[in-house]
Scaffold this motif. Structure first.
Motif, PDB file in Angstrom:
ATOM      1  N   ARG B 346      47.173  38.791  42.981  1.00 61.43           N
ATOM      2  CA  ARG B 346      48.442  38.078  43.182  1.00 61.43           C
ATOM      3  C   ARG B 346      48.904  38.147  44.629  1.00 61.43           C
ATOM      4  N   TYR B 347      48.669  39.302  45.264  1.00 60.33           N
ATOM      5  CA  TYR B 347      49.168  39.459  46.640  1.00 60.33           C
ATOM      6  C   TYR B 347      48.087  39.235  47.696  1.00 60.33           C
ATOM      7  N   ALA B 348      46.833  39.372  47.301  1.00 60.10           N
ATOM      8  CA  ALA B 348      45.754  39.080  48.256  1.00 60.10           C
ATOM      9  C   ALA B 348      45.624  37.567  48.430  1.00 60.10           C
ATOM     10  N   LYS B 349      46.061  36.846  47.434  1.00 57.41           N
ATOM     11  CA  LYS B 349      45.966  35.377  47.402  1.00 57.41           C
ATOM     12  C   LYS B 349      44.549  34.945  47.793  1.00 57.41           C
ATOM     13  N   SER B 350      44.458  33.975  48.703  1.00 62.92           N
ATOM     14  CA  SER B 350      43.107  33.524  49.050  1.00 62.92           C
ATOM     15  C   SER B 350      42.581  34.254  50.286  1.00 62.92           C
ATOM     16  N   ASP B 351      43.375  35.236  50.761  1.00 62.94           N
ATOM     17  CA  ASP B 351      42.958  35.934  51.972  1.00 62.94           C
ATOM     18  C   ASP B 351      41.754  36.843  51.777  1.00 62.94           C
ATOM     19  N   ALA B 352      41.636  37.394  50.603  1.00 60.94           N
ATOM     20  CA  ALA B 352      40.482  38.268  50.340  1.00 60.94           C
ATOM     21  C   ALA B 352      40.031  38.076  48.899  1.00 60.94           C
ATOM     22  N   GLU B 353      38.751  38.244  48.699  1.00 61.99           N
ATOM     23  CA  GLU B 353      38.215  38.144  47.340  1.00 61.99           C
ATOM     24  C   GLU B 353      38.430  39.494  46.649  1.00 61.99           C
ATOM     25  N   VAL B 354      38.879  39.470  45.421  1.00 56.24           N
ATOM     26  CA  VAL B 354      39.163  40.710  44.702  1.00 56.24           C
ATOM     27  C   VAL B 354      38.136  40.889  43.581  1.00 56.24           C
ATOM     28  N   ILE B 355      37.475  42.042  43.615  1.00 55.60           N
ATOM     29  CA  ILE B 355      36.356  42.269  42.693  1.00 55.60           C
ATOM     30  C   ILE B 355      36.609  43.531  41.870  1.00 55.60           C
ATOM     31  N   GLY B 356      36.462  43.432  40.577  1.00 51.72           N
ATOM     32  CA  GLY B 356      36.705  44.579  39.696  1.00 51.72           C
ATOM     33  C   GLY B 356      35.467  45.452  39.532  1.00 51.72           C
ATOM     34  N   LEU B 357      35.734  46.734  39.244  1.00 52.80           N
ATOM     35  CA  LEU B 357      34.668  47.649  38.841  1.00 52.80           C
ATOM     36  C   LEU B 357      35.276  48.414  37.673  1.00 52.80           C
ATOM     37  N   ASN B 358      34.865  48.068  36.480  1.00 50.88           N
ATOM     38  CA  ASN B 358      35.622  48.518  35.323  1.00 50.88           C
ATOM     39  C   ASN B 358      34.799  49.294  34.302  1.00 50.88           C
ATOM     40  N   ARG B 359      35.413  50.336  33.786  1.00 52.77           N
ATOM     41  CA  ARG B 359      34.803  51.086  32.685  1.00 52.77           C
ATOM     42  C   ARG B 359      35.846  51.273  31.605  1.00 52.77           C
ATOM     43  N   VAL B 360      35.442  51.063  30.362  1.00 47.44           N
ATOM     44  CA  VAL B 360      36.359  51.320  29.248  1.00 47.44           C
ATOM     45  C   VAL B 360      35.651  52.154  28.187  1.00 47.44           C
ATOM     46  N   ASP B 361      34.644  52.927  28.645  1.00 51.00           N
ATOM     47  CA  ASP B 361      33.873  53.723  27.683  1.00 51.00           C
ATOM     48  C   ASP B 361      34.361  55.165  27.619  1.00 51.00           C
ATOM     49  N   GLY B 362      35.491  55.427  28.255  1.00 48.69           N
ATOM     50  CA  GLY B 362      36.012  56.794  28.210  1.00 48.69           C
ATOM     51  C   GLY B 362      35.293  57.728  29.155  1.00 48.69           C
ATOM     52  N   GLU B 363      34.468  57.163  30.036  1.00 45.96           N
ATOM     53  CA  GLU B 363      33.781  57.973  31.053  1.00 45.96           C
ATOM     54  C   GLU B 363      34.376  57.635  32.419  1.00 45.96           C
ATOM     55  N   LEU B 364      34.266  58.602  33.313  1.00 48.65           N
ATOM     56  CA  LEU B 364      34.795  58.373  34.656  1.00 48.65           C
ATOM     57  C   LEU B 364      33.914  57.414  35.450  1.00 48.65           C
ATOM     58  N   ILE B 365      34.525  56.728  36.376  1.00 47.60           N
ATOM     59  CA  ILE B 365      33.761  55.913  37.320  1.00 47.60           C
ATOM     60  C   ILE B 365      33.200  56.878  38.364  1.00 47.60           C
ATOM     61  N   THR B 366      31.895  56.836  38.600  1.00 43.93           N
ATOM     62  CA  THR B 366      31.279  57.805  39.515  1.00 43.93           C
ATOM     63  C   THR B 366      31.307  57.284  40.958  1.00 43.93           C
ATOM     64  N   PRO B 367      31.240  58.203  41.926  1.00 42.94           N
ATOM     65  CA  PRO B 367      31.172  57.774  43.331  1.00 42.94           C
ATOM     66  C   PRO B 367      29.990  56.832  43.555  1.00 42.94           C
ATOM     67  N   GLN B 368      28.847  57.128  42.903  1.00 42.09           N
ATOM     68  CA  GLN B 368      27.666  56.291  43.093  1.00 42.09           C
ATOM     69  C   GLN B 368      27.921  54.849  42.654  1.00 42.09           C
ATOM     70  N   GLU B 369      28.649  54.715  41.546  1.00 39.62           N
ATOM     71  CA  GLU B 369      28.958  53.366  41.069  1.00 39.62           C
ATOM     72  C   GLU B 369      29.779  52.599  42.096  1.00 39.62           C
ATOM     73  N   VAL B 370      30.698  53.311  42.732  1.00 41.81           N
ATOM     74  CA  VAL B 370      31.541  52.643  43.735  1.00 41.81           C
ATOM     75  C   VAL B 370      30.692  52.297  44.965  1.00 41.81           C
ATOM     76  N   VAL B 371      29.815  53.243  45.373  1.00 37.82           N
ATOM     77  CA  VAL B 371      28.917  52.981  46.505  1.00 37.82           C
ATOM     78  C   VAL B 371      28.059  51.744  46.213  1.00 37.82           C
ATOM     79  N   ASP B 372      27.511  51.716  45.015  1.00 36.10           N
ATOM     80  CA  ASP B 372      26.660  50.580  44.629  1.00 36.10           C
ATOM     81  C   ASP B 372      27.432  49.267  44.711  1.00 36.10           C
ATOM     82  N   LYS B 373      28.666  49.327  44.238  1.00 38.74           N
ATOM     83  CA  LYS B 373      29.485  48.113  44.246  1.00 38.74           C
ATOM     84  C   LYS B 373      29.766  47.671  45.682  1.00 38.74           C
ATOM     85  N   ILE B 374      30.063  48.657  46.527  1.00 39.45           N
ATOM     86  CA  ILE B 374      30.330  48.348  47.938  1.00 39.45           C
ATOM     87  C   ILE B 374      29.119  47.624  48.541  1.00 39.45           C
TER      88      ILE B 374
END
Ligand SMILES: Cc1ncc(C[n+]2csc(CCOP(=O)(O)OP(=O)(O)O)c2C)c(N)n1
Ligand code: SF4
Ligand SMILES: [Mg+2]
Lengths: 274, 378
Positions: B346-374
């Motif tokens: 809503r606030y980034a508007k068209s200035d930046a693309e917003v990309i989700g990294l989502n887990r709903v399995d009751g497990e934590l998001i790991t640093p590696q997952e974030v690195v991979d996404k980056i």
């Protein structure tokens, strides 16, 4: 009367919103007279209500007043009383407010025997929302949501309060205000949970639909269909059929909730000093 | 003065201790995993300081009792998890309308419904924002460590007292249950804010007349003010006034007292954002993994930064707007299916693309997952 008005009413909030002939005003009058009779300090008295025509009563009363959400008056009142036990806490509630949506809070407040005096304005109907049946609407009566007659069975809310642990339970009528004032006064004086059920009338959305006549007729009905518990002792089952018992139904003493908690605080603080 | 020794503490314990440091004197609650430790600790500690605990019959009643207690002048709180939060929502609206300070802790678990009682989640972000009915403002805070839970709990009380408003503390099962070494500050060094009290005689007191900062002074029951509190739309006297003009004024004022003072409420941390070309936006547990991930990526020469809001509501819109002008993409790791992502968009508007990294399995998001996404979105 003028003296009572000056002392206990927010006169600038009058006239009240109730319909002509509504029994809620008489009930409020009895509550205020009982407060006066017992001599509660108006500064140390908080009046709490839920939502409904009856629950609008505290708005007219010159105390600290709390008009809450539908059915939750006793839960709010429990917070007030527990946090500041030196306050006298009075709850004004309707039959829908206390017995339907607030039924769970009622039985648990009674169970704890917390020092709150609850005056239940029982007009056998949801007045404010236009006449739907409540858990205290008698079987067979008509309501906007019981167009073919109510098939629900009504609670005996006094029996329920006794079973749940209330230490003072009484029932009165707006027809007999002298008795009612006495019952509410004793309820206030009881150090524990008190319930006073007041049989009152809603001529507008209950009386009219059920062809019960005028407000005066409905008060006559109260006179003719109630029997004092003392008198009832000498009456046969046959004579008592269909009659509503009024008067003091139960009185007992049990440890009061906030006092018990205060004892814990005192004990711990003494231990802390040692 | 001797150096304070670090102590091993659980997140929920830090929350209870923080509340005590802030001056909590009343707790009403109903047990629910993973929040129950907060109730258990306060049931033990509150009477020692003259405070009061009560286990109510349900969460509706707990929230009601908390509001009643707060009106007598006590700092009051409750703690729960998602299903209980749904029940508290009814009277949360009341607290907002009647402007009664209180703190509500939601230790989030996987849902909907009973879901996964012992699994972490960030599924209540929107429930915190919109769980109750009507147009209401809300303050919600999300710490990411045990130490910060202690500090942010104090902050939650301070904000609730300062602005006469309910404040939600959003923990999750991991933050609530994990143990970390912490050094707690001395009580004297902690800033404590108490509600403004009226100084005028009762005849001159208007319980809902705001000061310049938008916040009215608050008397306590039993002090002689004999004031009225209702959930109905009311004017400055506290009595019902349902005129369109007054209704509009009241609803807008509730929002304005938050918006006008947003600088006092917003807490946002930024890491490596100065020269960032890519940003990660994370809060609560995932912000811990995100910070390690960002550090790791930096080591590999990737110009990525982290925005970590502690204040979730009101949403840090300006921070996002500014970041979006700098970076081309914003990654939003969340333990839900993108609840706060929508706000970032809503606030980034068209200035930046917003990309989700989502887990709903009751497990934590790991640093590696974030690195991979980056690396994936580079
Ligand atoms: C959560 C919620 N549900 C429903 C209502 C609508 N409502 C308002 S008053 C009322 C019934 C009141 O009946 P009672 O307690 O008997 O009071 P009376 O008006 O008869 O005095 C209802 C259902 C509401 N205000 N809140
Ligand atoms: S609707 Fe019934 S209960 Fe309500 S004010 Fe009118 S008469 Fe009284
Ligand atoms: Mg009724």
């Amino acid at each position: 009367m003028q003296e009572l008005l000056d002392k206990y009413f927010r006169k600038d909030k009058l006239p009240h919103i109730w319909c002509p002939g509504c029994g809620h005003g008489i009930t409020l009058g009895a509550v205020v007279r009982a407060i006066d009779k017992v001599g509660l300090d108006p500064i140390k008295t908080t009046v709490v209500s839920g939502i409904g025509c009856s629950s609008r009563a505290p708005g007219y009363m010159k105390f600290d007043t709390l008009h809450t959400t539908h059915g939750r008056a006793l839960a709010f009142a429990t917070g007030v009383k527990h946090a500041k036990p030196e306050l006298n806490v009075i709850v004004l509630t309707g039959d829908g407010d206390a017995a339907a949506i607030g039924g769970n809070h009622l039985i648990h407040a009674a169970r704890r025997n917390i020092d709150i005096t609850t005056v239940l304005f029982n007009n056998s109907i949801y007045g404010m929302t236009g006449g739907q049946y409540s858990p205290l609407t008698p079987t067979g009566k008509l309501a906007t949501t019981a167009p073919y007659g109510n098939i629900d069975q009504a609670f005996d809310i006094c029996k329920l309060a006794i079973a749940a642990g209330a230490t003072y339970v009484a029932r009165g009528t707006v027809y007999n205000t002298t008795q009612l004032i006495g019952l509410i006064s004793k309820g206030i004086q009881n150090k524990g949970f008190s319930l006073i059920e007041v049989i009152t009338h809603c001529p507008t959305v209950y009386g009219r639909r059920n062809k019960m006549g005028t407000a005066v007729d409905m008060m006559k009905w109260q006179k003719e269909n109630t029997v004092n518990v003392k008198a009832a002792e000498k009456m046969t089952e046959e004579q008592l059929k269909g009659k509503i018992l009024v008067g003091e139904l139960y009185s007992d003493t049990r440890p009061e909730y906030t006092e018990q908690y205060t004892k814990i605080i005192e004990r711990l603080q003494k231990e802390g000093q040692q | 003065m001797s150096e304070k020794k670090p102590i091993l503490m659980q997140g929920n314990e830090a929350c209870a201790k923080g509340a005590l440091a802030a001056g909590v004197r009343f707790f009403a609650g109903y047990p629910i995993t993973p929040s129950s430790e907060i109730a258990e600790i306060l049931s033990e500690e509150l009477p020692k300081v003259g405070g009061r605990f009560i286990q109510m019959e349900d969460e509706i009643a707990s929230m009601a009792a908390v509001i009643g207690a707060s009106l007598t002048g006590s700092k009051a709180m409750t703690a729960t998890s998602g299903p209980g939060m749904s029940l508290k929502s009814e009277n949360l609206g009341y607290a907002s309308m009647a402007e009664v300070p209180c703190v509500i802790v939601d230790v989030q678990r996987v849902g909907p419904s009973t879901g996964g009682p012992t699994a972490p989640s960030q599924g209540d972000i929107m429930q915190a924002r919109w769980g109750t009915h009507g147009d209401h403002p809300i303050i919600a805070l999300a710490p990411n460590s045990v130490k910060e839970t202690y500090e942010v709990t104090i902050k939650a009380f301070n904000l609730s007292e300062r602005f006469r408003t309910p404040v939600i503390l959003l923990l999750d099962e991991v933050i609530g249950h994990m143990r970390e070494k912490v050094v707690l500050p001395d009580q004297e060094s902690i800033e404590i804010i108490n509600r403004k009290k009226p100084t005028v005689p009762p005849e001159e007191y208007f319980p809902y007349e705001p000061d310049e900062d938008g916040v009215p002074k608050m008397a306590s029951y039993g002090e002689g003010y004999r004031f009225h509190v209702t959930g109905l739309t009311h004017d400055k006297t506290g009595f019902p006034n349902l005129s369109p003009g007054n209704t509009d004024y009241v609803i807008r004022r509730l929002h304005e007292k938050i918006e006008k003072n947003i600088d006092e409420i917003l807490m946002v941390e930024e890491y490596f954002m100065d020269d960032a070309e890519l940003a990660v936006f994370a809060y609560g547990s995932p912000s811990r993994s995100s910070l390690s991930a960002v550090r790791k990526a930096r080591e590999e020469g990737i110009k990525v930064g982290l925005i970590r809001p502690i204040t979730i509501w009101p949403f840090p819109a300006e921070t996002v707007k500014k970041a979006a002008q700098k970076v081309s993409k914003i990654i939003v790791p969340e333990m839900n299916l993108g609840q706060l992502l929508g706000e970032v968009e809503r606030y980034a508007k068209s200035d930046a693309e917003v990309i989700g990294l989502n887990r709903v399995d009751g497990e934590l998001i790991t640093p590696q997952e974030v690195v991979d996404k980056i690396k994936e979105v580079l």
